[in-house]
Scaffold this active site. Structure first.
Site, PDB file in Angstrom:
ATOM      1  N   GLU A  37     -11.122   4.177  29.828  1.00 48.27           N
ATOM      2  CA  GLU A  37     -12.183   4.416  29.047  1.00 48.27           C
ATOM      3  C   GLU A  37     -12.490   6.116  28.724  1.00 48.27           C
ATOM      4  O   GLU A  37     -11.827   6.846  29.473  1.00 48.27           O
ATOM      5  CB  GLU A  37     -13.834   4.233  29.457  1.00 48.27           C
ATOM      6  CG  GLU A  37     -14.070   2.766  29.893  1.00 48.27           C
ATOM      7  CD  GLU A  37     -15.229   2.708  30.901  1.00 48.27           C
ATOM      8  OE1 GLU A  37     -15.652   1.527  31.179  1.00 48.27           O
ATOM      9  OE2 GLU A  37     -15.680   3.616  31.588  1.00 48.27           O
TER      10      GLU A  37
ATOM     11  N   LYS B 127     -13.687   9.427  28.800  1.00 40.68           N
ATOM     12  CA  LYS B 127     -14.738  10.376  29.694  1.00 40.68           C
ATOM     13  C   LYS B 127     -15.390  11.402  28.816  1.00 40.68           C
ATOM     14  O   LYS B 127     -14.990  12.290  28.457  1.00 40.68           O
ATOM     15  CB  LYS B 127     -13.998  11.201  30.922  1.00 40.68           C
ATOM     16  CG  LYS B 127     -14.876  11.749  31.959  1.00 40.68           C
ATOM     17  CD  LYS B 127     -14.081  12.482  32.919  1.00 40.68           C
ATOM     18  CE  LYS B 127     -15.071  12.973  34.015  1.00 40.68           C
ATOM     19  NZ  LYS B 127     -16.263  13.686  33.809  1.00 40.68           N
TER      20      LYS B 127
ATOM     21  N   ARG C  32     -17.626   8.186  46.282  1.00 38.55           N
ATOM     22  CA  ARG C  32     -16.663   8.519  45.636  1.00 38.55           C
ATOM     23  C   ARG C  32     -15.396   7.780  46.174  1.00 38.55           C
ATOM     24  O   ARG C  32     -15.240   8.179  47.501  1.00 38.55           O
ATOM     25  CB  ARG C  32     -16.459  10.255  45.798  1.00 38.55           C
ATOM     26  CG  ARG C  32     -15.558  11.114  44.689  1.00 38.55           C
ATOM     27  CD  ARG C  32     -15.622  12.065  44.953  1.00 38.55           C
ATOM     28  NE  ARG C  32     -16.447  13.046  44.552  1.00 38.55           N
ATOM     29  CZ  ARG C  32     -16.903  13.333  43.479  1.00 38.55           C
ATOM     30  NH1 ARG C  32     -16.087  13.047  42.304  1.00 38.55           N
ATOM     31  NH2 ARG C  32     -18.116  14.112  43.060  1.00 38.55           N
TER      32      ARG C  32
ATOM     33  N   LYS D 161     -10.635  10.005  37.563  1.00 33.97           N
ATOM     34  CA  LYS D 161     -10.948  10.539  36.298  1.00 33.97           C
ATOM     35  C   LYS D 161      -9.636  11.356  36.102  1.00 33.97           C
ATOM     36  O   LYS D 161      -9.068  12.011  36.896  1.00 33.97           O
ATOM     37  CB  LYS D 161     -12.276  11.707  36.297  1.00 33.97           C
ATOM     38  CG  LYS D 161     -11.991  12.439  37.716  1.00 33.97           C
ATOM     39  CD  LYS D 161     -13.326  13.408  37.608  1.00 33.97           C
ATOM     40  CE  LYS D 161     -13.777  13.989  38.873  1.00 33.97           C
ATOM     41  NZ  LYS D 161     -14.913  14.785  38.850  1.00 33.97           N
TER      42      LYS D 161
HETATM   43  P1  ATP Z   1     -17.354  15.802  36.378  1.00 35.38           P
HETATM   44  O1  ATP Z   1     -17.540  16.976  37.036  1.00 35.38           O
HETATM   45  O2  ATP Z   1     -16.125  15.631  36.379  1.00 35.38           O
HETATM   46  O3  ATP Z   1     -18.413  15.574  35.123  1.00 35.38           O
HETATM   47  P2  ATP Z   1     -18.932  14.202  38.443  1.00 35.38           P
HETATM   48  O4  ATP Z   1     -18.727  14.865  39.707  1.00 35.38           O
HETATM   49  O5  ATP Z   1     -20.230  14.666  37.518  1.00 35.38           O
HETATM   50  O6  ATP Z   1     -17.700  14.617  37.564  1.00 35.38           O
HETATM   51  P3  ATP Z   1     -17.141  11.885  38.686  1.00 35.38           P
HETATM   52  O7  ATP Z   1     -17.726  10.706  39.327  1.00 35.38           O
HETATM   53  O8  ATP Z   1     -16.076  12.862  39.239  1.00 35.38           O
HETATM   54  O9  ATP Z   1     -18.592  12.693  38.479  1.00 35.38           O
HETATM   55  O10 ATP Z   1     -16.899  12.015  37.292  1.00 35.38           O
HETATM   56  C1  ATP Z   1     -17.570  10.851  36.515  1.00 35.38           C
HETATM   57  C2  ATP Z   1     -18.483  11.520  35.443  1.00 35.38           C
HETATM   58  O11 ATP Z   1     -17.962  11.464  34.397  1.00 35.38           O
HETATM   59  C3  ATP Z   1     -19.637  10.540  35.754  1.00 35.38           C
HETATM   60  O12 ATP Z   1     -20.849  11.330  36.532  1.00 35.38           O
HETATM   61  C4  ATP Z   1     -20.380  10.919  34.306  1.00 35.38           C
HETATM   62  O13 ATP Z   1     -21.299  11.606  33.976  1.00 35.38           O
HETATM   63  C5  ATP Z   1     -19.150  11.041  33.495  1.00 35.38           C
HETATM   64  N1  ATP Z   1     -18.588  10.120  32.602  1.00 35.38           N
HETATM   65  C6  ATP Z   1     -18.379  10.281  31.122  1.00 35.38           C
HETATM   66  N2  ATP Z   1     -17.908   8.896  30.767  1.00 35.38           N
HETATM   67  C7  ATP Z   1     -17.647   8.236  31.624  1.00 35.38           C
HETATM   68  C8  ATP Z   1     -17.270   6.885  31.815  1.00 35.38           C
HETATM   69  N3  ATP Z   1     -16.673   5.987  30.841  1.00 35.38           N
HETATM   70  N4  ATP Z   1     -17.228   6.221  33.024  1.00 35.38           N
HETATM   71  C9  ATP Z   1     -17.771   6.983  34.079  1.00 35.38           C
HETATM   72  N5  ATP Z   1     -18.204   8.087  34.081  1.00 35.38           N
HETATM   73  C10 ATP Z   1     -18.175   8.783  32.734  1.00 35.38           C
END
Ligand code: ATP
Length: 608
Positions: free
Chosen positions: A267, A269, A436, A442
């Site tokens: 998907e 991001k 996690r 990602k």
């Molecule tokens: P980052 O700092 O890269 O934004 P994070 O630490 O907030 O990541 P991760 O689980 O590492 O969280 O990355 C997923 C994040 O990306 C989610 O918290 C969400 O906010 C965002 N996101 C965007 N698109 C998607 C998607 N299709 N599926 C899941 N999460 C998504």
């Protein structure tokens, strides 16, 4: 049986004095053993320095330093000036009150000196209880409208009158929001596991319940009143946020697909704000990544959820993204944060419209979907989401082909996304609340640097600047989170990448968190000019990961006598949507370091 507040105050004092986590756990165990089961939620909230979870959206105490001083003056029969002077001398109002109360006790029957005009103490006062302190605080917080300031002061003064010197100090500290004991949720859960589960090995059961119901007070109460097995029956409930599932990171399509089991849903991001949207009939709640109730900031999203979420009760997740009102194109996270800062929500809504891209569903009309595999959850999602231009399911493909993945990744970036999320679709692809893991990976665009990805680190210290920045903060000491020990381990000192505006705001941002001594959960041998309680998260980029004898992150893991650090670290942006425990973990940094080594090896052998 009510619980004497003295028991809690004694432990708070002990917790404040120790920097050892093991010792902290022992004190918490002692405390929980003495706590009546029906009071444990209140004790937990006080330990967390709050009256209730933030997501409830209930008011905070709303008692500033001025009102506290006034309440203390009333309770102690001295002028506000006396309280202020002593607060200045001791550094906080809590200590000033403690001193005055002690003096008062000593001066009884000896009418001389500063406190000579105080009334004599009469008879033994009734013992203050945790229940009374908590309930009075709750009344103070909930008092609003006309006359509420006077009522708050009156209630607080009555508490301070009844309290012993030590109790009064901790009541004041709590009111001032200075009860930062450095006790993290993980530490509390470990102590709960020891007391109510018989061993620390039971912590995961407590954690799972907490992940599904982000209210440690309630979880502890179920545990204390019904036993550990009752926690296994905890399910999601609309209106109570679920801790979000998180992704690991990788930058190689072949490796990514292998890790998730060959075939995956890929998907976009989106670069916005994660939103957990709860709906029950006509009621909608929106919770942020750090589980704050942000419903009021997004009336437009609330409307869309009401109209286009076709279930009576549901919990869905998606990303709220700022879009260009003319073209509908995606705009970056910073633009959305502008909207967050604006006070006039309706105006902000017009200037910065948003779209919601949904990617998961966790609960639907009585069914807990968290343990169902992703393809099944997707099916539910497709059934309940009526798609429109601005309320839609995240752009996606299903593939087992690394080339397809790479193409889709490039298209995502071209469309203004940050990269892609690759998600496992096998039978075990459950929703791992609060964890996690490798079910989600990602794959992000890197920021044109040799370091594969940025990291999110926590501020644990600050250094004064030189020259033009003399007297103001100019650099920060940053740390990664180690969930196993619930500590923050130093990674690097960052002094570049800040704009002038960032630097201007720094002093104010850090002020509430500055400490004279090292906060208990901080692990650092580098000494900053001031310590900072772990609270603020920033995104940091660097040239590469290096070994360092100075920093404590992953100390001894890659090489004895060395930790892992970042060379030429640069500040990118603040991450107000992350709690310190959501920062990059020591294990993640270690994985990144190992991948970097592999890349170097590969490059070397390719050039031979
Ligand atoms: P980052 O700092 O890269 O934004 P994070 O630490 O907030 O990541 P991760 O689980 O590492 O969280 O990355 C997923 C994040 O990306 C989610 O918290 C969400 O906010 C965002 N996101 C965007 N698109 C998607 C998607 N299709 N599926 C899941 N999460 C998504």
């Amino acid at each position: 049986m009510p619980m004497p507040f003295k028991i809690l105050a004694d432990i708070l004092e002990k917790l404040e004095r120790t920097t050892s986590r093991t010792q902290m756990i022992l004190y918490l165990v002692e405390l929980f053993k003495k706590t009546p089961p029906e009071t444990i939620d209140k004790v937990i909230y006080i330990l967390q320095g709050k009256l209730w979870p933030e997501w409830k959206g209930l008011p905070e105490l709303g008692v500033g330093e001025k009102s506290l001083t006034k309440a203390a003056a009333i309770a102690l029969h001295v002028s506000e000036h006396v309280v202020e002077q002593l607060a200045k001398k001791y550094g906080d109002v809590g200590k000033a009150i403690e001193y005055l109360k002690r003096e008062k006790d000593r001066e009884v029957g000896k009418p001389v000196g500063l406190l000579a005009f105080m009334p004599k103490k009469t008879g033994a006062a009734e013992e203050l209880t945790v229940e009374k302190v908590y309930d009075t605080m709750a009344r103070i917080a909930l008092a609003t409208g006309e006359g509420s300031r006077d009522l708050k002061i009156k209630l607080l003064a009555s508490l301070l009158t009844e309290a012993s010197p030590k109790e009064a100090k901790y009541i004041a500290r709590f009111v001032e929001g200075r009860l930062r004991l450095g006790v993290g949720d993980a530490t509390i859960m470990e102590a709960l596991a020891l007391v109510f589960g018989g061993s620390a090995a039971k912590r995961p059961i407590i954690e799972r319940a907490y992940n599904l119901r982000a209210d440690l007070g309630i979880v502890a109460k179920i545990l204390a009143t019904q036993g550990i097995d009752a926690l296994k029956n905890v399910h999601p409930e609309v209106g109570i946020p679920i801790r979000p599932m998180l992704a690991e990171r990788l930058n190689n399509p072949v490796e990514i697909l292998k890790k998730v089991g060959g075939k995956a849903i890929v998907e976009y991001k989106y670069d916005g704000e994660r939103a957990q949207i709860h709906k029950k009939g006509d009621q909608v709640w929106i919770f942020s990544r750090r589980l704050e109730n942000i419903t009021h900031m997004y009336p437009d999203v609330v409307e869309m959820a009401k109209k286009y979420l076709k279930a009576n009760e549901a919990i869905v997740e998606g990303e709220i993204v700022a879009i260009d009102p003319e073209t509908g194109e995606l705009r970056p996270f910073q633009i959305l944060m502008h909207r967050r800062r604006k006070h006039d929500v309706l105006q902000a809504m017009k200037e910065i419209p948003v779209a919601v891209y949904l990617f998961d569903i966790l609960y639907c009309d009585g069914e807990d979907l968290t343990l169902k595999p992703l393809p099944m959850r997707r099916k539910y999602l497709e059934d309940v989401v009526e798609q429109t231009e601005r309320w839609r399911i995240a752009e996606n493909i299903v593939t087992d082909d690394p080339d397809m993945l790479e193409k889709f990744f490039l298209k995502a970036i071209e469309d203004g996304a940050e990269g892609v999320m690759v998600k496992a679709i096998h039978d075990r692809s459950i929703y791992q609340a609060g964890a996690r893991g490798w079910l989600w990976i990602k794959y992000k665009r890197d920021y044109k640097s040799e370091m594969m990805d940025t990291v999110d680190l926590v501020v644990i210290g600050a250094f004064y600047g030189k020259g033009r920045r003399g007297g103001k903060f100019g650099a920060l000491l940053m740390a990664a989170y180690d969930p196993d020990t619930d500590t923050f381990k130093s990674v690097c000192k960052v002094g570049s990448g800040f704009t002038d505006e960032d630097l201007e705001r720094l002093d104010d941002m850090l002020k509430p968190y500055i400490r004279q001594t090292k906060p208990p959960r901080v692990d650092s041998t580098m000494r900053p000019d001031v310590w900072v309680e772990p609270a603020l998260v920033a995104e940091i980029m660097g040239a590469e990961l290096t070994l360092s004898p100075i920093h404590t992150c992953c100390y001894g893991w890659a090489k004895s006598g060395a930790g892992i650090s970042i060379r030429f670290p640069r500040f990118i942006r603040w991450r107000p949507d992350k709690r310190p425990e959501d920062a990059t973990t020591t294990k993640e940094l270690f994985e990144m370091y190992k991948r970097q080594l592999r890349k170097v090896e590969e490059a070397k052998s390719a050039s031979k």
